[in-house]
Design an enzyme around this catalytic site. Structure first.
Site, mmCIF file in Angstrom:
data_model
loop_
_atom_site.group_PDB
_atom_site.id
_atom_site.type_symbol
_atom_site.label_atom_id
_atom_site.label_comp_id
_atom_site.label_asym_id
_atom_site.label_seq_id
_atom_site.Cartn_x
_atom_site.Cartn_y
_atom_site.Cartn_z
ATOM 1 C CG ASP A 193 -2.378 -0.319 0.824
ATOM 2 O OD1 ASP A 193 -2.612 -0.631 -0.357
ATOM 3 O OD2 ASP A 193 -3.259 -0.268 1.704
ATOM 4 C CG ASP A 240 0.606 -8.199 10.670
ATOM 5 O OD1 ASP A 240 -0.260 -8.092 9.785
ATOM 6 O OD2 ASP A 240 0.376 -7.992 11.881
ATOM 7 C CG ASP A 242 6.140 -7.414 12.210
ATOM 8 O OD1 ASP A 242 5.031 -7.194 11.682
ATOM 9 O OD2 ASP A 242 6.274 -7.682 13.411
ATOM 10 C CG ASP A 337 -7.750 -8.477 13.846
ATOM 11 O OD1 ASP A 337 -8.655 -7.826 14.390
ATOM 12 O OD2 ASP A 337 -6.552 -8.336 14.131
#
Length: 738
Positions: A193, A240, A242, A337
């Protein structure tokens, strides 16, 4: 006997047998109903029977003694008994509290008294819902995949990113590409994004899909939904940027989808290989469980029993067809979520939790970022409570509704926690009596409730949350989540998704005065309350009842001083200069020098940029020497070029030289993506010892008091300097005028 007569006799016998069976079943049900009624009567009697001081003390001592005898024993039955004892003691306290302590005689007493009562009712409700949620955790195990890989499904791996640095995202992509899954059935996509050219170049270089979109509407949820419309894998794994997955992630998780055709989502734990602000600033990393461990170690397995496992945004797999049926990832709230899992459960689909860490990532680096992340979670849960309340609407069973209710109520702790941190000050400052009862009666009812509930939670949660640390975590967050929760509950359309920063550094230690202001205020108020209480004690020493009341409020205030002191201590951000945190791990390795010498050794840690090596005795490899390190696991191995940057005894630190994409891929396979790496360190913290935990919190609280004193002295000196400077300027001006 002819056949017709025989048939008639058989029919009569069958009818008689059915009648007897029905009668037996009815009797069995009747007996169960009678026993249930008798149990409820006994339970109600234990809760409501009035007792004087000494009978109440004796009753509580018996219950507490039974709990102390049972607590060391293993087994779930003992846990259920401890829960039952705690429920009796706690409900008995609340019944007494409501029926015997509310005879307020002034408006001031009523104002503070009813405020404290509401906070206590909230805490009790959360306690009881927590018992229901975690009394019987499921402990789901992996389901093996079929031997025929041709029947394995296709999987799209999504790695969404917005503003994270390339160094953080790179290892996650390599970990996703290293997943043990048929390559023709696995596709990895970076969902950028931020629309950054260097990310596109990386994806092209390593063979990873790259996707962007024209806008950033609906933030992460919109990013995922945009990719959902452009891919066609049967399942979607989400990480995610990371969170680095291990090679075994899909093989350990996917089996449940093949066994359960109604399974829509399976979540695994969020595990962190870097310390969060509490662990780093308080120096408790690897000794006290992470703040999130309670949720992933206990709560989620309890949710799984009730088919109410939450989707947590990462380290999860979703079935595409069912996700598309609910319109994709939820966009109505900022906690997309949990809301997505709620929608799936409303449709009658199952959600699951596999409590084996199969990915690991970076924790928040600073306390301000940590607080901001929790504020978003709290705002999102308040939005769900208003827009899609699980207590209302179709599709959920009672257990699911209660699990979701507890998750939402948890984030409303801000106001109750602030009430508990200031409640004794109502008496010390204003003389308000929030309990219309003697101090001895309060102690006889309240202390057993507090001790028994803490003992039970220590039994249920002790491997993942140590005693008294929940109070520290909530005290730090209470001030900051209060406003967004209340304002969002009133106006649920307010608020926007904020990305939690990862991969930053803290070049030097500093005291975050901005984040610490509310803690300093609360600590100052409680210290002032203690001073007033000590003066009151000196002037009322000849009145035993008054002395007991003052002492009770002083002890409560002292505990609040410790908690707010700990909040101040965690506000001191310690130095963090590593861009890539090191992971402690002992892995077999080989060191090869340019002269052709080879030595067997092992690692003691590793990172994205280098390794720590333990050499055999009497091996001398000077700093600056170029060496090749080979890591091994079974028949697999990976060799990387390095040079020595540190020598200390037998320990040697090496930094990776520039690696090719292939070398980086294999290095990731042998380090961050090892299948056994995170699972072996999960649930290995020291079990809870309440007295030891209390000592640790006291020590940190005292450290915070010292820091508070230093801040006060520094501010006083600054004020004196400014005052002196202003005085000198005035004097100079006066002389000039003369």
């Amino acid at each position: 006997m002819n056949s017709a007569t025989s048939r008639t006799w058989r029919q009569r016998a069958e009818a008689a047998a059915q009648k007897a069976a029905g009668l037996s079943l009815w009797r069995h049900r009747f007996v169960r109903i009678v026993l249930l009624i008798l149990a409820l009567i006994a339970f109600g009697t234990l809760i409501m029977v009035p007792l004087g001081f000494w009978p109440q003390v004796l009753f509580s001592a018996c219950m507490l003694g039974l709990a102390l005898v049972l607590r060391p024993s293993g087994g779930r039955l003992v846990s259920q008994i401890l829960i039952a004892l705690s429920v009796v003691i706690s409900l008995r306290y609340m019944y007494w509290r409501i029926t015997e302590t509310l005879g307020f005689t002034s408006l001031l007493d009523a104002l503070f008294g009813y405020g404290l009562l509401l906070a206590e009712i909230y805490a009790l409700l959360v306690l009881l819902l927590g018992y229901m949620q975690t009394a019987w955790p499921l402990h789901r195990k992996p389901v093996p995949m079929p031997e025929d890989v041709d029947v394995w499904p296709t999987v799209d791996v999504y790695v969404p990113t917005y503003n994270e640095p390339l160094s953080v995202v790179r290892q996650t992509l390599y970990g996703a590409l290293a997943l043990d899954w048929p390559q023709d059935k696995l596709r990895v996509y970076l969902l950028d994004d931020g629309r950054r050219p260097e990310f596109r170049e990386l994806c092209e270089e390593i063979g990873c899909g790259y996707m962007t979109r024209d806008d950033n509407r609906h933030a992460k949820a919109g990013n995922l939904n945009a990719a959902l419309a452009r891919t066609d894998g049967e399942y979607i794994a989400i990480f995610d940027c990371d969170h680095i997955p291990t090679r075994s992630f899909l093989q350990l998780s996917m089996g449940w989808f093949l066994r359960d055709s109604k399974l829509a989502m399976l979540q695994t734990p969020h595990h962190f290989f870097s310390p969060d602000p509490f662990e780093r600033n308080l120096n408790t990393f690897q000794s006290v469980p992470n703040e999130g461990n309670l949720f992933y170690g206990v709560v989620q397995e309890g949710n799984d029993l009730w088919n109410a496992s939450f989707f947590c945004g990462s380290c999860a797999i979703m079935r595409r067809s069912m996700l598309e049926e609910i319109g994709g990832v939820a966009v109505e709230t900022v906690t997309e979520d949990a809301h997505t899992a709620l929608k799936l459960n409303r449709k009658g689909y199952n959600t699951a939790y596999l409590g084996i860490p199969q990915a690991a990532g970076l924790a928040t680096e600073s306390l301000s970022a940590h607080v901001g992340q929790r504020m978003r979670w709290a705002r999102g849960m308040a939005q769900i409570a208003r827009l899609d309340n699980p207590l209302l609407g179709p599709g959920l069973k009672l257990g699911q509704r209660l699990c979701y209710l507890n998750a939402m109520l948890h984030f409303f702790f801000g106001l109750p926690r602030l009430v508990f941190l200031t409640a004794p000050l109502a008496y010390l400052f204003f003389g308000a009596h929030v309990f219309q009862a003697s101090a001895l009666m309060i102690a006889a009812y309240a202390l057993p409730h507090i001790i028994q509930s803490n003992m039970t939670n220590s039994r249920l949660q002790g491997r993942f949350r140590h005693s008294f640390w929940n109070e520290v975590y909530e005290s730090v967050l209470a001030w900051y989540i209060l406003r967004p929760v209340l304002s969002t509950f009133i106006n649920p359309r307010r608020g926007a998704f904020n990305v939690t920063a990862k991969g930053g550094i803290i070049e030097k230690s500093f005291f975050d005065a901005n984040i610490a202001r509310p803690y300093i205020l609360l600590l100052s108020l409680n210290l002032l309350g203690m001073a007033i209480g000590l003066v009151m004690l000196a002037f009322n020493f000849d009145d035993p009842d008054q002395v007991m009341t003052i002492l009770m409020n002083l002890l409560w205030t002292l505990f609040n001083v410790v908690l707010t002191g700990a909040c101040v201590a965690v506000s001191l951000e310690t130095r963090q200069v590593r861009h890539s945190p090191r992971v402690e791990a002992e892995l077999p390795a080989m060191v090869r020098t340019s002269e052709g010498l080879a030595y067997r050794c092992s690692t003691y840690d590793f990172s994205e940029q280098g390794l720590g090596i333990t050499l055999p005795p009497d091996i001398d490899i000077p700093v600056g020497t170029k060496v090749e390190i080979t890591l091994r696991r079974g028949d697999d191995e990976a060799s990387v070029p390095t040079h020595v940057v540190l020598r200390q005894g037998r320990r040697m630190g090496v930094k990776l030289d520039d690696l090719t994409p292939e070398q980086t891929f294999h290095y990731t396979q042998m380090t961050f993506a090892r299948a056994d790496l995170w699972a072996s360190s999960w649930n290995t913290k020291t079990p809870d010892a309440p007295l030891k935990a209390l000592h640790e919190v006291l020590r940190i609280g005292v450290r915070g008091l010292g820091l508070f004193g230093a801040v006060v002295v520094q501010n006083a000196r600054s004020w004196m300097t400014r005052t002196q400077s202003g005085s000198d300027k005035s004097s100079t001006k006066l002389k000039a005028e003369r």
